[in-house]
Write a protein that holds these residues in place. Structure first.
Motif: not given
Lengths: 315, 382
Positions: A120, A212, A214, A209, A125-127, A129
């Motif tokens: 983090q 991130e 988490t 997915a 925390a920004t995902p 892709k």
């Protein structure tokens, strides 16, 4: 046909990750909760290498994904072996008695949280892709997973180190007496499990997915459940558990309860585990001991004294 | 001795931690006016929260540069909810009970705002959202407001657009279970679409954590719809769009204001939804009043402001306007009354009133995805 392939792809990705849990459990009797964070970190490594260094979809293309996967596998192996060396090994040397099993477990949870927080801080925390156009076709996902798992099976059954792994998982002390170094075998196990997780992470994050801090907990939970379902400690069990979990999930999507997919799948698993507590392909030893426990309990309540005596002798 | 000293040190450190927030609370009376803000600033759809925050920050700069309220500066304390209902009620509780904020702004989505609203009611502190559109959010609430329209308007507008402009006979619906926004909109859209003579031929739903939507879209493909209604968030568009392209489904997607975000604009995603539409709260091109915000936002980030930026901007401006109208130093109760009495407030999203249901009704904007960008298409008055 395309549905079948899709379900198989979902399942084999889960299986790849589940293998890491089951292999470590096999040699150490430890649920390595940090495994899901190795997965997450290798996802980040693959993404950053591909996107920042190799130019993503525009410049890197498929070659970029392959190179970044290789880098991610190496990073995951280093991380997995590093976690084992710095967090678990010192405890194995020192902890005795009841703490010998609890301390590593708590440490595993701690390492997992630590890595999540580090991610983090480092990646925010920004995902992130992958470009969806980089996703391999579903057939390739199944093929890659199948080849990797076949390779693992061959490694475990045809090589010296595979034999050593199996020996340590049966009895670490006896294996040591036979000239096997358990610590080396354990390190190799962590390396293989982490490498598989990295491949799973790349397949998962390119096809669906986002990456991130988490992400490990959602995919990791699924994989962990698959490992338990198949019989934790058993390598074919983890493969079977993963594939079945994928199929069950896809089947539920056809019903009108698709919004509660995980709840339904997990409920089915609880039912299966009630009848087979050691999982589908759980080791004979685990199965025998759990059966004995059941029978022992039943006999204790029965009025026959012979039953009690036998149950006591059994335990 | 050492251990005791260490222990005392620990107590000292702990008490400082406890003292600081109450000190902020005390400062309120004479110093800054402290407002709270709950927003989903992390997680999959964090853009909803971070863009709202960007809009608020611009509004805050303007307000404080102009001297604040009677010389007192406005201060906003942000708390992250991850757009999660449980976290939202925990964080609003923190802001109200610990930081003693005058009012709370946010959240950007309906599910967390609904949860936070329950606590705002209990604590009697106003909560103002910029973009939570689910009807339930303000229904029968005394302290919850919003500066946007509601989904009963938006769902009807989307159905109208699908029927009248796209001439769709058959619609398919894909939505998220457990998300108030998505569930509410799909019900309203389906009812209106069938009422106006169309037919909903397939309805599929997936859970929030779902990553693979291929099975759902295969079902939709088999039903052969003219339009696919998808009231979802950007992270879901990023799953649905590329899968739709892969399966070769040609029917356009029809989305809602939840689409507005960088995940929808991401490379590979935006190309896959070319020619799709979505209803929105705000279009920079359609509103002259937005010009100053558009310029400032572009100078800061290089992007067009989204409806979330505009919603964040307007919600803070409205609260500060109400503080001024209430005399500059109101209690939360007086502030609530002032917000409720808002008439003819001119924001960047247009001039609006807060109606008796605590909503701000405005025309619904339709955006089209064209040449890899969001383009203003038309407006629908409902």
């Amino acid at each position: 046909m395309s549905w079948l392939l899709n379900a198989l792809a979902q399942g084999s990705m889960i299986a790849l990750i589940a293998l890491g849990y089951t292999m470590v459990y096999g040699v150490l009797r430890l649920i390595n909760f940090a495994h899901s964070e190795v997965l997450m970190m290798s996802g980040y490594v693959a993404f950053l290498v591909d996107d920042r260094l190799l130019g993503g979809y525009q410049h890197g293309g498929t070659r970029g994904v392959l190179i970044s996967t290789a880098v991610a596998v190496v990073a995951a192996v280093l991380l997995g072996v590093g976690i084992e060396a710095f967090a678990y090994r010192p405890l194995r040397a020192r902890a005795r008695g009841a703490t010998a099993r609890i301390a590593p477990l708590v440490t595993a949870i701690g390492v997992s949280m630590l890595l999540q927080s580090v991610a983090q801080l480092a990646f925010t925390a920004t995902p992130q892709k992958f470009d969806p156009r980089l996703a391999p076709p579903v057939g390739y996902v199944v093929l890659i997973a199948a080849v990797v798992m076949a390779g693992l099976y061959a490694l475990v059954h045809l090589t010296w180190i595979g034999k050593a792994m199996r020996a340590v998982s049966v009895n670490a002390e006896a294996a040591r007496l036979m000239g096997i170094r358990p610590s080396r075998v354990i390190a190799v196990t962590f390396a293989i499990g982490s490498g598989l997780a990295a491949i799973g992470a790349v397949l998962y994050s390119t096809t669906q997915a986002s990456i991130e801090p988490t992400m490990g907990s959602s995919i990791g939970t699924l994989a962990f459940v698959a490992a338990v379902f198949g019989g934790i400690g058993s390598i074919p069990g983890a493969m079977l558990g993963g594939v079945l979990l994928g199929f069950l999930g896809e089947l539920v999507k056809f019903t009108s309860f698709s919004g509660m997919k995980d709840a339904i799948v997990f409920l089915l698993l609880v039912l299966v585990l009630l009848f087979r507590p050691a999982g589908l392909l759980g080791s004979a030893r685990a199965r025998r001991s759990s059966r004995r426990a059941w029978r022992g309990r039943a006999r204790t309540f029965a009025p026959s004294t012979g039953g009690i005596r036998r149950a006591c002798a059994g335990s | 001795m050492i251990s005791r000293r260490r222990f005392l040190g620990g107590v000292g450190a702990a008490s400082t931690v406890v003292v600081v927030p109450s000190w902020i609370g005390c400062k309120k009376a004479s110093g800054d006016i402290v407002l709270g803000c709950i927003l989903g600033l992390s997680g999959e759809n964090s853009s909803l929260g971070t863009e709202t925050k960007e809009g608020m920050e611009i509004a805050l700069e303007e307000i404080n540069a102009a001297g604040g309220v009677n010389g007192r500066k406005i201060k906003v304390l942000y708390e992250d909810t991850r757009l999660d209902a449980n976290l939202a009620s925990e964080k609003i509780q923190k802001l109200i009970d610990r930081d003693r904020v005058l009012a709370v702004l946010g959240d950007a989505a309906s599910t967390p705002t609904l949860a936070a609203g329950a606590y705002a009611e209990k604590a009697k502190v106003p909560l103002v959202s910029g973009s939570a559109t689910n009807v339930e959010v303000t229904r029968n609430k005394r302290y919850v407001f919003r500066v946007c329209f509601t989904d009963d308007k938006q769902g009807v507008a989307a159905a109208k657009f699908a029927r009248d402009t796209l001439k769709a006979q058959k619609a398919a619906v894909i939505y998220v279970t457990g998300n108030k926004y998505s569930e509410g909109l799909q019900a309203i859209f389906s009812a209106e679409f069938e009422k106006s003579g169309g037919k909903v031929v397939e309805k599929v739903t997936f859970q929030v954590e779902e990553t693979n939507v291929q099975t759902f879209l295969t079902k939709i493909k088999d039903a052969g719809p003219d339009v696919i209604f998808a009231p979802v968030y950007p992270s879901d568009v990023a799953k649905i769009g590329p899968t739709k392209l892969k399966l070769g489904i040609t029917a356009p997607l029809m989305g809602t204001d939840g689409w507005d975000g960088p995940a929808t604009r991401a490379k590979g995603v935006i190309e896959s939804i070319e020619g799709s539409y979505f209803t929105d709260l705000f279009a920079a091109e359609a509103n002259a009043a937005a010009k100053p915000l558009v310029d400032k936002y572009k100078a800061k980030t290089g992007k067009q402001p989204s409806s979330l930026v505009a919603g964040g901007y307007d919600s803070l401006k409205l609260v500060v306007d109400a503080i001024k109208r209430a005399g500059g130093n109101p209690t939360s109760e007086q502030l609530r009354d002032a917000i409720e009495q808002t008439k003819g407030f001119s924001g960047v999203t247009g001039t609006f009133d807060i109606d008796k249901d605590h909503n701000a009704q405005k025309p619904v904007v339709v955006m089209q995805i064209k040449d890899g960008d969001f383009k203003y298409h038309s407006q629908i008055a409902v």
